[in-house]
Design an enzyme around this catalytic site. Structure first.
Site, PDB file in Angstrom:
ATOM      1  N   VAL B  94      21.436 -22.703 -69.145  1.00 36.64           N
ATOM      2  CA  VAL B  94      22.447 -22.060 -69.971  1.00 36.64           C
ATOM      3  C   VAL B  94      23.201 -23.181 -70.684  1.00 36.64           C
ATOM      4  O   VAL B  94      23.604 -24.154 -70.038  1.00 36.64           O
ATOM      5  CB  VAL B  94      23.432 -21.217 -69.115  1.00 36.64           C
ATOM      6  CG1 VAL B  94      24.531 -20.616 -69.986  1.00 36.64           C
ATOM      7  CG2 VAL B  94      22.689 -20.123 -68.362  1.00 36.64           C
ATOM      8  N   PRO B 133      25.028 -29.665 -58.046  1.00 36.31           N
ATOM      9  CA  PRO B 133      25.515 -28.346 -58.492  1.00 36.31           C
ATOM     10  C   PRO B 133      24.415 -27.276 -58.436  1.00 36.31           C
ATOM     11  O   PRO B 133      24.677 -26.158 -57.976  1.00 36.31           O
ATOM     12  CB  PRO B 133      25.956 -28.588 -59.940  1.00 36.31           C
ATOM     13  CG  PRO B 133      26.188 -30.043 -60.045  1.00 36.31           C
ATOM     14  CD  PRO B 133      25.279 -30.706 -59.065  1.00 36.31           C
ATOM     15  N   TYR B 138      21.857 -22.475 -55.819  1.00 34.93           N
ATOM     16  CA  TYR B 138      20.728 -21.775 -55.203  1.00 34.93           C
ATOM     17  C   TYR B 138      20.955 -21.509 -53.718  1.00 34.93           C
ATOM     18  O   TYR B 138      20.611 -20.445 -53.210  1.00 34.93           O
ATOM     19  CB  TYR B 138      19.433 -22.571 -55.395  1.00 34.93           C
ATOM     20  CG  TYR B 138      18.988 -22.649 -56.841  1.00 34.93           C
ATOM     21  CD1 TYR B 138      18.837 -23.871 -57.479  1.00 34.93           C
ATOM     22  CD2 TYR B 138      18.722 -21.487 -57.566  1.00 34.93           C
ATOM     23  CE1 TYR B 138      18.426 -23.939 -58.796  1.00 34.93           C
ATOM     24  CE2 TYR B 138      18.309 -21.551 -58.887  1.00 34.93           C
ATOM     25  CZ  TYR B 138      18.166 -22.779 -59.498  1.00 34.93           C
ATOM     26  OH  TYR B 138      17.768 -22.843 -60.804  1.00 34.93           O
ATOM     27  N   ARG B 141      22.763 -18.517 -52.799  1.00 33.29           N
ATOM     28  CA  ARG B 141      21.991 -17.280 -52.945  1.00 33.29           C
ATOM     29  C   ARG B 141      20.844 -17.199 -51.950  1.00 33.29           C
ATOM     30  O   ARG B 141      19.943 -16.382 -52.084  1.00 33.29           O
ATOM     31  CB  ARG B 141      21.475 -17.155 -54.388  1.00 33.29           C
ATOM     32  CG  ARG B 141      22.609 -16.821 -55.343  1.00 33.29           C
ATOM     33  CD  ARG B 141      22.310 -17.225 -56.763  1.00 33.29           C
ATOM     34  NE  ARG B 141      23.402 -16.873 -57.654  1.00 33.29           N
ATOM     35  CZ  ARG B 141      24.531 -17.560 -57.776  1.00 33.29           C
ATOM     36  NH1 ARG B 141      24.713 -18.656 -57.059  1.00 33.29           N
ATOM     37  NH2 ARG B 141      25.488 -17.160 -58.604  1.00 33.29           N
TER      38      ARG B 141
END
Lengths: 170, 171
Positions: B94, B133, B138, B141
């Site tokens: 992003v 980061p 990850y 999650r």
């Protein structure tokens, strides 16, 4: 001395492919982790959209194993994509039954895979090796393989199904 | 800011290449991107796609011409011989100025959904060991570092060695 042929796997080979997958898993002491079925292997490899490809090595019936098997080695691969350079050939599983080693079957399989990679315009072949599998590491390094985990610091991560479900439900 | 996620189309190829190069620049490897728009087009939008992309687009003020592509994920399907199909997340980026809006989380959620729909048993990807980061993103999650837990190391045989192996000759 083993006579053998290498050929592209066909639907009829699915039973042997699963057998060899389990044998290799057993070698890694993980046999119970193989939950894949012949039905899934058939659908996934020989349907409209194959998710993998296989090469198998076969010996003549007079050299079959004591259980009667003539398919004695396999390699499972598929194509992946590197966004910097494009298509890659990814070698997922590669196994020769112990009694058939030392005859050049493994080398021949790698040679055919290399030809496939070059013909399909892949920039390289990738695969993972367990860090304690010295013999395999040497086999690959002799053929020019580089340890990207070592040289470039890449670490392989996985998110399992349960966590994926948790994420997709949010 | 309004954004939407959608499947990439052939027209998105220039933006995909732009974002691939931006991410490579972030890793200080921009000159290593030798892929062209033509190859991306053939390889992603031909008879057999070798990759798939999800695009994140910021809606402009007026017409759809104002829409700007600000993030993407590139993925494909791999095969684990023990459990079957896996979704492999190859690239995920992003643009800096559009972070913190939940675009990354939404992309991951979308991919998780897709993995479930296509009956994948997991999602895999590599992360550079010094990219704290991303590792934290990850791990929050539920991602596990298989390199650490199972000792897997990624190897490569490059083209020149492949050509050497493929041609008949001295062993």
């Amino acid at each position: 001395m083993a006579n053998f042929i290498l050929r592209t796997a066909e639907p009829k080979d699915v039973c042997d492919i699963l057998r060899l997958i389990k044998e290799l898993a057993k070698f890694e002491e993980m046999e119970e982790q193989v939950i894949l079925t012949e039905k899934e292997l058939l659908e996934d490899g020989f349907g409209d959209h194959p998710f993998y490809h296989c090469l198998v090595a076969e010996v003549p019936s007079d050299q079959r194993t004591s259980e009667g098997y003539t398919v004695i080695a396999f390699a499972m691969y598929y194509f992946t994509y590197d966004p910097w350079i494009g298509k890659l050939l990814y070698l997922e599983d590669f196994y020769v039954m112990e009694q058939f080693r030392g005859f050049g079957i493994g080398s021949q399989i790698l040679k055919v895979l290399s030809e496939t990679a070059v013909r399909t315009r892949c920039s390289s072949m990738h695969f993972i090796v367990a860090e304690n599998n010295k013999k395999s590491i040497e086999f690959y390094k002799r053929r020019g393989a580089a340890d990207l985990s070592y040289e470039e610091g890449w670490r392989l991560f996985a998110i399992d199904k349960e966590r994926l479900m948790k994420m997709s439900a949010k | 800011m309004e954004y939407k996620l959608r499947k990439a189309e052939a027209k998105d190829v220039p933006d995909i290449l732009r974002l691939v190069k931006e991410l490579a620049k972030y890793e200080e490897m921009e000159h290593q991107v030798t892929l062209t728009e033509k190859e991306l087009l053939e390889d992603g939008f031909g008879d057999t796609p070798f990759y798939h992309c999800i695009i994140a687009e910021i809606q402009g003020g007026g017409s759809s011409d104002d829409a700007k592509v600000v993030g993407f994920a590139m993925y494909y399907f791999t095969y684990d011989p023990w459990v079957g199909k896996q979704l492999y997340l190859e690239e995920f980026y992003v643009m800096d100025e559009y972070r913190g809006l939940g675009i990354g989380s939404e992309i991951l959620r979308h991919l998780s959904d897709l993995a479930m729909k296509t009956r994948c048993t997991g999602m895999m990807f590599v992360v550079a060991e010094n990219n704290e980061p991303s590792i934290q993103f990850y791990k929050r999650r539920g991602a596990e570092d298989l390199s650490q837990e199972e000792g897997w190391r990624l190897y490569r045989i490059d083209k020149s060695s492949l050509v050497k192996m493929a041609t008949p000759g001295e062993e």
